[in-house]
Enzyme design. Structure first.
Site, mmCIF file in Angstrom:
data_model
loop_
_atom_site.group_PDB
_atom_site.id
_atom_site.type_symbol
_atom_site.label_atom_id
_atom_site.label_comp_id
_atom_site.label_asym_id
_atom_site.label_seq_id
_atom_site.Cartn_x
_atom_site.Cartn_y
_atom_site.Cartn_z
ATOM 1 N N ARG A 50 0.846 -1.196 0.000
ATOM 2 C CA ARG A 50 0.000 0.000 0.000
ATOM 3 C C ARG A 50 0.887 1.254 0.000
ATOM 4 O O ARG A 50 2.029 1.224 0.466
ATOM 5 C CB ARG A 50 -0.905 0.008 1.238
ATOM 6 N N HIS A 51 0.345 2.348 -0.492
ATOM 7 C CA HIS A 51 1.074 3.618 -0.521
ATOM 8 C C HIS A 51 1.338 4.146 0.891
ATOM 9 O O HIS A 51 0.811 3.626 1.885
ATOM 10 C CB HIS A 51 0.285 4.662 -1.319
ATOM 11 N N HIS A 102 -3.026 0.359 -3.620
ATOM 12 C CA HIS A 102 -3.916 0.800 -2.551
ATOM 13 C C HIS A 102 -4.141 -0.318 -1.540
ATOM 14 O O HIS A 102 -3.764 -1.477 -1.780
ATOM 15 C CB HIS A 102 -5.235 1.261 -3.155
#
Length: 642
Positions: free
Chosen positions: A383-384, A569
């Protein structure tokens, strides 16, 4: 002196003291609590909540629950009677539990330790619990020596269930014992106990994916079902209010920063209901503490998943053999996972410390070179990093840009500069950057990958700026930003239903990202271009898109490199990995519950199983990244008050 010795010599010797089972008798304990000034209802609640352990345990419970809004609630606990194995059979079942969880992941059987259910859950008033434990002790005493050990068991395997079934004639004997207990419980404790009417069995695995059946079947067939075993009758209870809640365990202490937050003590358990999460923002949960009874918001990366029975209380444990009956009370069932020993003592005796990952969600870090074959393809999904709009609010754009569209940094956690956008700075409202700390998070992950000697051959990311920036800083940590380019793939964007408004974000084109000194491959042609994405797509469309683009990425990279990193995401960790394992997609409700628990830089790893085309989740090569929230601070407001 001699006279005194003569006097003692005339004392009649006591008969040898009987070794009485330590049941949950707490009459004297209750008297002590009452003499200390505690109300009777509270004293009884404390005793049943701690298994009648002792005065100190009950006092500790009462003092920690002084602010519990349900302290005076008359709702009783739920009770259940199980047969729990011990001895050699227990050791084999423990090994099966460990290996099945490590190899195939958690299934429904892992929620509770190995057992045979003798009755359904039933309620018993707090003031009757002492009589209930007497009823169990009396019933076991009546049946001592009448149940041959070990029990005759037969392995049963189907496409969705694996278990050990008790031979029919012996099952009827055990049901008679349960019926006798029900009669005693009704007579002594006014409790309605319904004996189990179905086939008696030990559930070893169920609700698992069909692709895991061969592995589970092989593990199950290695069991010696005739191994020695003394089956113990165990009475347990749980708090009925949390019967359908998810159980979490606190990993790190947390001091509340606001009135609506919950204090966390390491080792405590938290009960969390999905229906109560509407008030929680991203990265937070709403739950209730087992240790205090208080409810509030808590950072979700401070807790980990626990098993349902970890919070159950043991009220008595009795052997059917003629020898002295071992009895354990006042312990959390989690501390009794498989045998009558508390906490880790049993686990240490059964297995080496490195195998503990078999009893909890896999978090073990793979050693360099630990993979079974260097030719196997690996997929990492990440995930970012921390995003600006979550930290500084959705109006951060209005606060950080002047009337001419110039960016003005107003906090140390804001980046020093931002890439220019053709559509103007308002495009940042739907496509925000990461914070300075988000950049640091990403570099830490890259440095950890470098330190673990993990080679990244290809890196793909969502078109969202926060994902591109995260991928870039991971490459910096890997010291690869000059040689490895990021392939921006629109097909990796999150579920478009979550995008506000009637249009998708205006993402920065790869050429402009490269011009802003981000390591982007400007020659890459996407598998799913932006033009193929639709606003408010259905859940099925999103899941199909994620599966499709993941398969095409892996096919594209096969034979050119072994390791692919996708930076996207929170939803990507589930959507990009589930179906390549041969698993069916979850329903949207369960999907959302999984996704909302994935923190910034959440990282998972998949490995291809030979040339089968089927993948499995494996331990990542790096440690997890955990951090605490740091709320805003205005010295004028805080220090210059009148």
């Amino acid at each position: 002196m001699a006279a005194k010795e003569d006097l003692y010599a005339k004392v009649t010797p006591r008969r040898q003291r009987q070794n009485r089972p330590n049941t949950v008798k707490h009459g004297s304990t209750l008297d002590v609590l009452l003499s200390m000034g505690f109300p009777r209802t509270r004293a009884l609640k404390a005793l049943v909540s701690t298994g009648g352990k002792n005065v100190q345990a009950a006092c500790d419970w009462l003092f920690s629950h002084l602010d519990d809004p349900f302290l005076d609630d008359p709702l009783p606990r739920e009770y259940v009677l199980y047969l729990r194995p011990s001895g050699p059979l227990l050791q084999q079942l423990s090994q099966f539990w460990k290996q099945s969880r490590l190899t195939c992941g958690k299934n429904k059987a892992h929620n509770i330790f190995p057992h045979i259910t003798l009755c359904q859950f039933f309620m018993c008033a707090d003031e009757k619990v002492e009589a209930l434990t007497d009823a169990l002790q009396a019933t076991v005493a009546k049946w001592k020596g009448r149940i041959p050990m070990p029990l005759p068991l037969e392995l049963y395997i189907s496409s969705s269930f694996i278990g050990l079934f008790v031979e029919e004639q012996m099952a009827e004997v055990l049901k008679s014992f349960a019926a006798d207990f029900a009669t005693e419980a009704a007579s002594k404790a006014d409790a309605h106990v319904e004996p189990h009417k179905k086939q008696l069995h030990v559930t070893m695995a169920y609700h698992f994916h069909t692709s895991h059946l061969p592995v589970l079947e092989k593990l199950a067939k290695s069991l010696d079902v005739a191994a020695g075993c003394d089956w113990l009758a165990v009475l347990l209870s749980r708090d009925i209010r949390f019967a359908n809640h998810e159980t979490l365990q606190v990993m790190y202490p947390y001091v509340p920063q606001n009135d609506d937050e919950l204090e966390l003590l390491q080792g405590d358990f938290i009960f969390m209901s999905p229906v109560e999460q509407s008030t929680a923002s991203e990265g937070w949960l709403y739950g209730t503490s087992l240790g205090t009874g208080l409810s509030g918001l808590l950072p979700e990366n401070y807790v980990s998943h626990a098993d349902e029975s970890d919070t159950w209380v043991v009220h008595g444990s009795h052997s059917f053999l003629n020898c002295a009956s071992p009895s354990t009370s006042g312990s959390l069932a989690g501390g009794l996972l498989f045998d009558g020993q508390l906490n880790d003592s049993l686990l240490d005796s059964l297995m080496d410390p490195s195998s503990l990952t078999g009893l909890c969600p896999p978090r073990q870090v793979s050693k360099p070179g630990a993979h079974s074959s260097s030719s196997k393809m690996r997929l990492f999904v990440c995930r970012h990093g921390e995003r600006m709009d979550v930290v500084f609010g959705k109006h951060w754009v209005s606060q950080c840009f002047d009337s001419k569209g110039g960016y003005v940094r107003s906090n140390l956690n804001m980046p020093c500069s931002l890439p220019p956008r053709i559509g103007g700075h308002r495009d940042y409202e739907k496509d925000c950057p990461i914070t300075v700390f988000g950049s640091t998070q990403a570099r830490l992950v890259g440095e950890a990958l470098l330190e673990s000697h993990t080679k990244i051959d290809f890196i793909y990311c969502s078109p969202s700026l926060r994902c591109v920036q995260t991928a870039h800083h991971i490459l910096q940590g890997l010291q690869l930003e000059a040689t490895t380019k990021i392939r921006v793939e629109p097909g990796l964007f999150e579920w478009t239903k979550w995008v506000s408004g009637t249009c998708l974000p205006a993402w920065i084109p790869p050429a402009e990202l490269a011009a802003a000194n981000l390591s982007v491959d400007t020659t890459y042609r996407p598998h799913i271009p932006v033009s193929k994405l639709t606003v408010s797509e259905s859940y099925d469309t999103y899941i199909s898109r994620s599966f499709q683009v993941t398969r095409e990425i892996l096919t594209e990279c096969k034979n050119l490199g072994n390791t692919v990193l996708i930076v996207a995401h929170a939803s990507s960790l589930e959507a990009c990995t589930r179906q390549i394992q041969g698993l069916s997609p979850q329903n949207s409700k369960d999907f959302v519950q999984v996704v909302r628990k994935i923190p910034y830089l959440g990282f998972c790893a998949c490995e291809e199983m030979g040339e089968t085309g089927v993948w499995q989740l494996v331990d990542p090569p790096i440690l997890p990244l955990t951090h605490g929230p740091n709320h805003s601070f205005n010295w004028r407001e805080m220090l210059m008050q009148d």
